[in-house]
Design a protein around this motif. Structure first.
Motif, PDB file in Angstrom:
ATOM      1  N   GLY A 129       0.652  -1.427   0.062  1.00 16.67           N
ATOM      2  CA  GLY A 129       0.002   0.069   0.253  1.00 16.67           C
ATOM      3  C   GLY A 129       0.768   1.224  -0.126  1.00 16.67           C
ATOM      4  N   TYR A 130       2.025   1.194  -0.091  1.00 17.46           N
ATOM      5  CA  TYR A 130       2.920   2.330  -0.071  1.00 17.46           C
ATOM      6  C   TYR A 130       3.156   3.059  -1.380  1.00 17.46           C
ATOM      7  N   ASP A 131       2.818   4.318  -1.541  1.00 12.25           N
ATOM      8  CA  ASP A 131       2.735   4.800  -2.988  1.00 12.25           C
ATOM      9  C   ASP A 131       4.000   6.112  -2.933  1.00 12.25           C
ATOM     10  N   HIS A 132       4.771   6.081  -1.876  1.00 16.93           N
ATOM     11  CA  HIS A 132       5.813   7.223  -1.887  1.00 16.93           C
ATOM     12  C   HIS A 132       6.792   6.667  -0.815  1.00 16.93           C
ATOM     13  N   LEU A 133       8.046   6.863  -1.295  1.00 11.67           N
ATOM     14  CA  LEU A 133       9.159   6.265  -0.533  1.00 11.67           C
ATOM     15  C   LEU A 133      10.019   7.547  -0.584  1.00 11.67           C
ATOM     16  N   VAL A 134      10.646   8.080   0.495  1.00 15.02           N
ATOM     17  CA  VAL A 134      11.416   8.963   0.755  1.00 15.02           C
ATOM     18  C   VAL A 134      12.812   8.538   1.600  1.00 15.02           C
ATOM     19  N   VAL A 135      13.806   8.394   0.942  1.00 10.07           N
ATOM     20  CA  VAL A 135      15.106   7.987   1.441  1.00 10.07           C
ATOM     21  C   VAL A 135      15.969   9.401   1.886  1.00 10.07           C
ATOM     22  N   GLN A 136      16.547   9.344   3.159  1.00 12.88           N
ATOM     23  CA  GLN A 136      17.465  10.066   3.452  1.00 12.88           C
ATOM     24  C   GLN A 136      18.848   9.485   3.387  1.00 12.88           C
ATOM     25  N   CYS A 137      19.852   9.961   2.453  1.00 14.39           N
ATOM     26  CA  CYS A 137      20.949   8.551   2.232  1.00 14.39           C
ATOM     27  C   CYS A 137      22.023   9.194   2.702  1.00 14.39           C
ATOM     28  N   GLY A 138      22.104  10.625   3.674  1.00 15.03           N
ATOM     29  CA  GLY A 138      23.377  10.904   3.983  1.00 15.03           C
ATOM     30  C   GLY A 138      24.576  10.980   3.176  1.00 15.03           C
ATOM     31  N   ASN A 139      25.533  10.448   3.374  1.00 12.08           N
ATOM     32  CA  ASN A 139      26.594  10.467   2.466  1.00 12.08           C
ATOM     33  C   ASN A 139      26.792   9.165   1.434  1.00 12.08           C
ATOM     34  N   SER A 140      25.805   8.441   1.578  1.00 14.47           N
ATOM     35  CA  SER A 140      25.938   7.315   0.889  1.00 14.47           C
ATOM     36  C   SER A 140      25.774   7.391  -0.659  1.00 14.47           C
ATOM     37  N   ASP A 141      26.528   6.490  -1.530  1.00 13.62           N
ATOM     38  CA  ASP A 141      26.616   6.662  -2.773  1.00 13.62           C
ATOM     39  C   ASP A 141      25.099   5.830  -3.439  1.00 13.62           C
TER      40      ASP A 141
END
Length: 174
Positions: free
Chosen positions: A32-44
């Protein structure tokens, strides 16, 4: 519904890559999720499929999940409040912030950090029923089987308890 992934201030490529993988996005969509927000920091991460606007990369995943990725914000409190599910590194500050808001939480310890201390915290909180612990490798299975109704609510903060512990340690009478 919104799922929010955070890696904090460190680099956690494994969690970012797994969260952005087609199979995790498909599983989130099926739940049921239609939105994903990713806080990626210093990740590539691979930005080739994203459109960049300022400090945010976005893409519409086939199947309908809108994906946003950004590195840092001064505070994540609003993101936690907006989220229907938080998937996080197992940093104690992040865990406490999310649990105090009574948000469902999946924690993924970053085993690349010194002494793997996040693993201990994640397992302990999972044992108490407050969170679901996962690894980068089994995150998909944990999301598939995740049922927020099985989580035990985190107790409200009791400031007097700290005073009691401090008094006890210092030898003061009650």
């Amino acid at each position: 519904m919104l799922a929010f992934v955070t890696v904090g201030s460190t680099r956690f490529d494994g969690l970012v890559h797994r969260a952005l993988s087609d199979n995790v996005l498909d599983t989130l969509r099926s739940k049921g999720y239609d939105h994903l927000v990713v806080q990626c920091g210093n990740s590539d991460f691979d930005t080739s499929e994203f459109t960049r606007a300022g400090d945010t990369w976005t893409r519409q995943q086939k199947g309908g999940v809108l994906v946003e990725v950004w590195r840092f914000k001064p505070t994540l409190q609003e993101e936690y409040k907006r989220a229907d599910l938080v998937i996080s590194h197992a940093g104690s500050g992040t865990i406490l912030d999310v649990l105090r808001l009574q948000k469902p939480l999946i924690v993924v310890p970053n085993s690349t950090l010194m002494d793997d201390h996040q693993q201990e915290l994640a397992v302990s909180l999972d044992d108490l029923g407050h969170v679901k612990a996962a690894t980068v490798q089994n995150l998909l299975l944990v999301i598939e089987g995740f049922n927020r109704a099985t989580l035990v609510p985190f107790p409200a903060f009791d400031g007097s308890r700290f005073r009691e512990i401090l008094d006890e340690e210092m030898g003061y009478p009650y």
